[in-house]
Motif scaffolding. Structure first.
Motif, short mmCIF file in Angstrom:
data_model
loop_
_atom_site.label_atom_id
_atom_site.label_comp_id
_atom_site.label_asym_id
_atom_site.label_seq_id
_atom_site.Cartn_x
_atom_site.Cartn_y
_atom_site.Cartn_z
N SER A 4 0.82 -1.21 0.00
CA SER A 4 0.00 0.00 0.00
C SER A 4 0.85 1.26 0.00
O SER A 4 0.57 2.22 -0.73
N LEU A 5 1.89 1.27 0.79
CA LEU A 5 2.71 2.48 0.89
C LEU A 5 3.54 2.68 -0.37
O LEU A 5 3.78 3.83 -0.79
N LEU A 6 3.99 1.61 -1.00
CA LEU A 6 4.67 1.74 -2.28
C LEU A 6 3.76 2.39 -3.31
O LEU A 6 4.17 3.27 -4.08
N THR A 7 2.50 1.94 -3.34
CA THR A 7 1.52 2.52 -4.26
C THR A 7 1.33 4.00 -3.96
O THR A 7 1.22 4.83 -4.87
N GLY A 8 1.32 4.34 -2.66
CA GLY A 8 1.17 5.74 -2.28
C GLY A 8 2.34 6.59 -2.75
O GLY A 8 2.15 7.75 -3.15
N LEU A 9 3.56 6.05 -2.71
CA LEU A 9 4.72 6.79 -3.20
C LEU A 9 4.60 7.06 -4.70
O LEU A 9 4.86 8.18 -5.17
N LEU A 10 4.22 6.05 -5.46
CA LEU A 10 4.06 6.22 -6.90
C LEU A 10 2.97 7.24 -7.21
O LEU A 10 3.11 8.07 -8.12
N ALA A 11 1.87 7.20 -6.45
CA ALA A 11 0.78 8.14 -6.67
C ALA A 11 1.20 9.56 -6.35
O ALA A 11 0.88 10.51 -7.09
N ALA A 12 1.95 9.75 -5.26
CA ALA A 12 2.36 11.09 -4.86
C ALA A 12 3.28 11.71 -5.91
O ALA A 12 3.15 12.90 -6.25
N VAL A 13 4.21 10.92 -6.45
CA VAL A 13 5.17 11.46 -7.42
C VAL A 13 4.50 11.77 -8.75
O VAL A 13 4.63 12.87 -9.29
N THR A 14 3.77 10.80 -9.31
CA THR A 14 3.14 11.04 -10.61
C THR A 14 2.00 12.03 -10.51
O THR A 14 1.77 12.81 -11.44
N ALA B 87 -3.55 2.76 -7.25
CA ALA B 87 -2.71 3.94 -7.46
C ALA B 87 -3.53 5.09 -8.02
O ALA B 87 -3.39 6.25 -7.59
N ALA B 88 -4.41 4.79 -8.98
CA ALA B 88 -5.24 5.84 -9.56
C ALA B 88 -6.18 6.44 -8.52
O ALA B 88 -6.40 7.67 -8.50
N GLU B 89 -6.72 5.62 -7.63
CA GLU B 89 -7.61 6.13 -6.59
C GLU B 89 -6.87 6.99 -5.57
O GLU B 89 -7.47 7.80 -4.88
N MET B 90 -5.55 6.80 -5.47
CA MET B 90 -4.72 7.64 -4.60
C MET B 90 -4.27 8.93 -5.29
O MET B 90 -3.59 9.75 -4.67
N GLY B 91 -4.61 9.07 -6.58
CA GLY B 91 -4.25 10.28 -7.30
C GLY B 91 -3.14 10.13 -8.31
O GLY B 91 -2.65 11.13 -8.83
#
Length: 246
Positions: A73-83, A102-106
């Motif tokens: 989950s946190l890896l997905t959050g990192l990818l979402a925050a950067v992109t 990832a898309a739902e996290m932005g």
């Protein structure tokens, strides 16, 4: 660039090099090198807000190597925050990492490359991607990378101003990051509707004390939010992981 999966054929590395050179704002600057003696750039990559409170500089330093263990989950959050903030990223060797999450996290999936099967040498694929991207998340799948090669990739990340997050064992990283799912909100034993996932996160740097925090990944209508545990509204109790799955 897009989020399409790339095949692990013999021409993949050449194709990746071509694509990295074409990434806007990264391809040209990647040809310049930072002297080996120079310290990490103080520029930071964005992270989910609760994680920023735990990191020594409030974000992931560009040019750093982060050794990661724990929940995806946190890896997905990192990818979402950067992109989601205009950066380019890739995920290598982690086929179960969810693009929908990832898309739902932005996340902006047009800025995310996915190499689900990088072949027998995922570290080499990651090395090429460091030339053109801001963040590379590498899953080693249990493979061991010799310390000498870890140093080579760390130098490449530093020289390119890119951040490498490694899900697996890594020698002498800049940071160590661990996250564990400890419970849920909204679920009882065998019933209920999942409202949030509770994570315990630990950050260890080369210098300084280990920091520990708790955060929740909360579902909203069509999106997912990161909140510190103290900021989660509602009186629903956290169900420990062992009870939720029993």
């Amino acid at each position: 660039m897009g989020s399409e999966a790339l095949p692990p054929d013999v021409g993949m590395l050449d194709e990746l090099r071509r694509r990295m050179a074409a990434v806007p704002g990264r391809g040209e600057s990647a040809t310049g090198h930072i002297p080996r003696e120079q310290q990490l750039r103080r520029d930071l990559l964005p992270v989910p807000p609760p994680l920023a409170d735990l990191l020594p500089d409030g974000g992931l330093p560009k040019g750093a190597v982060v050794a990661y263990t724990g929940a995806h989950s946190l890896l997905t959050g990192l990818l979402a925050a950067v992109t989601g903030n205009g950066g380019h990223a890739a995920v290598v060797g982690l086929p179960r990492l969810g693009l929908l999450a990832a898309a739902e996290m932005g996340a902006q999936l047009s800025r995310l490359a996915v190499i689900a099967d990088p072949g027998p040498d995922p570290a080499e694929v990651a090395a090429v991607l460091l030339d053109g991207l801001d963040l590379v998340v590498l899953g080693l799948g249990g493979l061991a990378v010799p310390p000498a090669r870890c140093r080579v990739l760390a130098a490449r990340a530093r020289n390119r101003g890119a951040t490498l997050v490694v899900a697996g064992e890594w020698a002498n990283p800049t940071l160590r990051l661990d996250s564990r799912v400890t419970g849920y909100r909204g679920l009882g034993p065998g019933r209920g509707r999942l409202r949030s996932v509770c994570l315990d996160v630990r950050v260890s740097a080369k210098a300084g004390q280990t920091r520990h925090g708790r955060m929740d990944l909360c579902a909203r209508v069509g999106r997912t939010e990161w909140l510190t545990r103290e900021n989660v509204s509602g009186a629903t109790e956290v169900t420990p992981l062992r009870e939720a799955v029993s």
